[in-house]
Design a protein around this motif. Structure first.
Motif, PDB file in Angstrom:
ATOM      1  N   GLY A 185       0.825  -1.199   0.000  1.00  0.00           N
ATOM      2  CA  GLY A 185       0.000   0.000   0.000  1.00  0.00           C
ATOM      3  C   GLY A 185       0.856   1.245   0.000  1.00  0.00           C
ATOM      4  O   GLY A 185       2.091   1.188   0.042  1.00  0.00           O
ATOM      5  N   ARG A 186       0.196   2.383  -0.022  1.00  0.00           N
ATOM      6  CA  ARG A 186       0.884   3.674  -0.092  1.00  0.00           C
ATOM      7  C   ARG A 186       1.886   3.859   1.048  1.00  0.00           C
ATOM      8  O   ARG A 186       2.942   4.451   0.873  1.00  0.00           O
ATOM      9  CB  ARG A 186      -0.162   4.788  -0.073  1.00  0.00           C
ATOM     10  N   ASP A 187       1.560   3.332   2.220  1.00  0.00           N
ATOM     11  CA  ASP A 187       2.411   3.539   3.399  1.00  0.00           C
ATOM     12  C   ASP A 187       3.300   2.340   3.720  1.00  0.00           C
ATOM     13  O   ASP A 187       3.934   2.301   4.779  1.00  0.00           O
ATOM     14  CB  ASP A 187       1.533   3.862   4.611  1.00  0.00           C
ATOM     15  N   THR A 188       3.349   1.363   2.827  1.00  0.00           N
ATOM     16  CA  THR A 188       4.214   0.203   3.055  1.00  0.00           C
ATOM     17  C   THR A 188       5.678   0.641   3.069  1.00  0.00           C
ATOM     18  O   THR A 188       6.109   1.389   2.187  1.00  0.00           O
ATOM     19  CB  THR A 188       4.009  -0.843   1.942  1.00  0.00           C
ATOM     20  N   PRO A 189       6.459   0.214   4.060  1.00  0.00           N
ATOM     21  CA  PRO A 189       7.884   0.604   4.097  1.00  0.00           C
ATOM     22  C   PRO A 189       8.621   0.183   2.831  1.00  0.00           C
ATOM     23  O   PRO A 189       8.328  -0.859   2.227  1.00  0.00           O
ATOM     24  CB  PRO A 189       8.415  -0.149   5.320  1.00  0.00           C
ATOM     25  N   THR A 190       9.592   0.990   2.460  1.00  0.00           N
ATOM     26  CA  THR A 190      10.382   0.691   1.258  1.00  0.00           C
ATOM     27  C   THR A 190      11.013  -0.688   1.333  1.00  0.00           C
ATOM     28  O   THR A 190      11.071  -1.415   0.334  1.00  0.00           O
ATOM     29  CB  THR A 190      11.472   1.759   1.070  1.00  0.00           C
ATOM     30  N   GLU A 191      11.485  -1.076   2.503  1.00  0.00           N
ATOM     31  CA  GLU A 191      12.127  -2.384   2.652  1.00  0.00           C
ATOM     32  C   GLU A 191      11.181  -3.519   2.277  1.00  0.00           C
ATOM     33  O   GLU A 191      11.592  -4.509   1.663  1.00  0.00           O
ATOM     34  CB  GLU A 191      12.610  -2.568   4.096  1.00  0.00           C
ATOM     35  N   THR A 192       9.905  -3.378   2.620  1.00  0.00           N
ATOM     36  CA  THR A 192       8.928  -4.410   2.286  1.00  0.00           C
ATOM     37  C   THR A 192       8.643  -4.426   0.788  1.00  0.00           C
ATOM     38  O   THR A 192       8.540  -5.494   0.168  1.00  0.00           O
ATOM     39  CB  THR A 192       7.626  -4.179   3.068  1.00  0.00           C
ATOM     40  N   ILE A 193       8.519  -3.233   0.197  1.00  0.00           N
ATOM     41  CA  ILE A 193       8.310  -3.155  -1.254  1.00  0.00           C
ATOM     42  C   ILE A 193       9.482  -3.782  -1.995  1.00  0.00           C
ATOM     43  O   ILE A 193       9.306  -4.556  -2.945  1.00  0.00           O
ATOM     44  CB  ILE A 193       8.101  -1.693  -1.688  1.00  0.00           C
ATOM     45  N   VAL A 194      10.689  -3.470  -1.551  1.00  0.00           N
ATOM     46  CA  VAL A 194      11.887  -4.025  -2.206  1.00  0.00           C
ATOM     47  C   VAL A 194      11.923  -5.538  -2.068  1.00  0.00           C
ATOM     48  O   VAL A 194      12.293  -6.257  -3.011  1.00  0.00           O
ATOM     49  CB  VAL A 194      13.159  -3.376  -1.634  1.00  0.00           C
ATOM     50  N   ALA A 195      11.534  -6.065  -0.922  1.00  0.00           N
ATOM     51  CA  ALA A 195      11.503  -7.513  -0.756  1.00  0.00           C
ATOM     52  C   ALA A 195      10.556  -8.157  -1.773  1.00  0.00           C
ATOM     53  O   ALA A 195      10.858  -9.215  -2.338  1.00  0.00           O
ATOM     54  CB  ALA A 195      11.073  -7.865   0.672  1.00  0.00           C
ATOM     55  N   HIS A 196       9.411  -7.518  -2.021  1.00  0.00           N
ATOM     56  CA  HIS A 196       8.492  -8.020  -3.054  1.00  0.00           C
ATOM     57  C   HIS A 196       9.146  -7.944  -4.430  1.00  0.00           C
ATOM     58  O   HIS A 196       9.037  -8.881  -5.229  1.00  0.00           O
ATOM     59  CB  HIS A 196       7.199  -7.208  -3.043  1.00  0.00           C
ATOM     60  N   LEU A 197       9.802  -6.827  -4.726  1.00  0.00           N
ATOM     61  CA  LEU A 197      10.454  -6.680  -6.026  1.00  0.00           C
ATOM     62  C   LEU A 197      11.537  -7.726  -6.239  1.00  0.00           C
ATOM     63  O   LEU A 197      11.671  -8.298  -7.328  1.00  0.00           O
ATOM     64  CB  LEU A 197      11.055  -5.277  -6.153  1.00  0.00           C
ATOM     65  N   VAL A 198      12.320  -7.979  -5.214  1.00  0.00           N
ATOM     66  CA  VAL A 198      13.385  -8.975  -5.322  1.00  0.00           C
ATOM     67  C   VAL A 198      12.799 -10.356  -5.598  1.00  0.00           C
ATOM     68  O   VAL A 198      13.266 -11.088  -6.485  1.00  0.00           O
ATOM     69  CB  VAL A 198      14.235  -8.988  -4.044  1.00  0.00           C
ATOM     70  N   ALA A 199      11.765 -10.726  -4.860  1.00  0.00           N
ATOM     71  CA  ALA A 199      11.156 -12.042  -5.054  1.00  0.00           C
ATOM     72  C   ALA A 199      10.587 -12.187  -6.465  1.00  0.00           C
ATOM     73  O   ALA A 199      10.760 -13.224  -7.121  1.00  0.00           O
ATOM     74  CB  ALA A 199      10.063 -12.269  -4.014  1.00  0.00           C
TER      75      ALA A 199
END
Length: 260
Positions: free
Chosen positions: A145-159
């Motif tokens: 979501g809009r407020d999801t931490p960058t680290e969590t977004i990056v983990a999704h991108l990496v996977a």
């Protein structure tokens, strides 16, 4: 295959030198003659240029080469068509809005028969690359979501990137204007220029620039490419499966898929 170019800097910087080197590979020193595009972030806005002509002969590319458009994040792509016709709809980089920001994507590689996860985002053209971009955004829109931490977004991108790379070739540039995510499946290199600055010579054009005269002592400018653009600098070569998150010219997160 296509070639990629991106920049991350801590101050608005033009891409003229690196872009000049890359454009020569689009139909002159290289075979990537099936169109090109570049996107410059200016705040939350994006100034984008696309052309189906070879970049080495494009009048639009000539304008971009000689116009110092300053940006902290830029993404460029020159195309050698594998999937999809040569047309503007199939010309990278691709752009979509998510959470009030423009996301820009460029891809080098091929994943045969790829079909994106059904969702809000759909491809306009017929490339596997744009389908991959839509797939990424549909996953992010569903799982974050809009407020999801960058680290969590990056983990999704990496996977996601690791999964794509296991199915084919997936070299990635992706930005939301704040940061730049890069993933290497087969080929990628980077260089970070900071004080003391010196001269550099392009491989593909008879051009030398003295960065000391173009910068301040506080500037940090990183360039990420498929193949090194200069002959007299030491480039850092990515390993297959390696990813990096860039912000303000620096690597702020990185990792390696040991299965890559």
């Amino acid at each position: 295959m296509c070639e990629l170019l991106a920049m991350s800097a801590n101050t608005p910087t033009d891409l003229c030198f690196s872009f000049t080197g890359l454009t020569r590979r689009g139909g002159d020193t290289g075979p990537h003659k099936d169109g090109w595009g570049v996107a410059f972030y200016e705040g939350k806005g994006v100034r984008a240029f696309h052309d189906v002509d070879a970049s080495a002969n494009s009048r639009i590319a000539e304008v971009v080469q000689t116009t110092p458009i300053k940006s902290e994040v830029a993404i460029c792509h020159i195309r050698q068509a594998n999937v999809g016709a040569i047309c503007l709809a199939n010309t990278h980089p691709f752009q979509r809005e998510l959470w009030g920001r423009y996301w820009v994507f460029a891809h080098n590689g091929q994943i045969s028969g790829f079909r994106p996860t059904p969702g809000f985002y759909e491809p306009v053209g017929s490339t596997d690359s744009e389908s991959l971009f839509c797939d990424i955004l549909n996953h992010l829109r569903r799982d974050c979501g809009r407020d999801t931490p960058t680290e969590t977004i990056v983990a999704h991108l990496v996977a996601l990137a690791q999964g794509y790379a296991r199915a084919g070739v997936f070299n990635l540039l992706l930005s939301n204007g704040d940061w730049l995510f890069t993933f290497c499946s087969t080929k990628m290199a980077s260089i970070t220029r900071r004080a003391p600055f010196g001269p550099a010579r392009l491989k593909d054009a008879d051009v030398i620039v003295d960065f000391e005269s173009e910068t301040t002592p506080d500037d940090v400018v990183s360039v990420i490419v498929t193949e090194p653009l200069t002959t007299d600098e030491v480039w850092d070569i990515y390993r297959p499966g390696e990813w990096r998150l860039w912000r303000k010219g620096e690597v702020v997160m990185s990792g390696k898929d040991e299965a890559g």
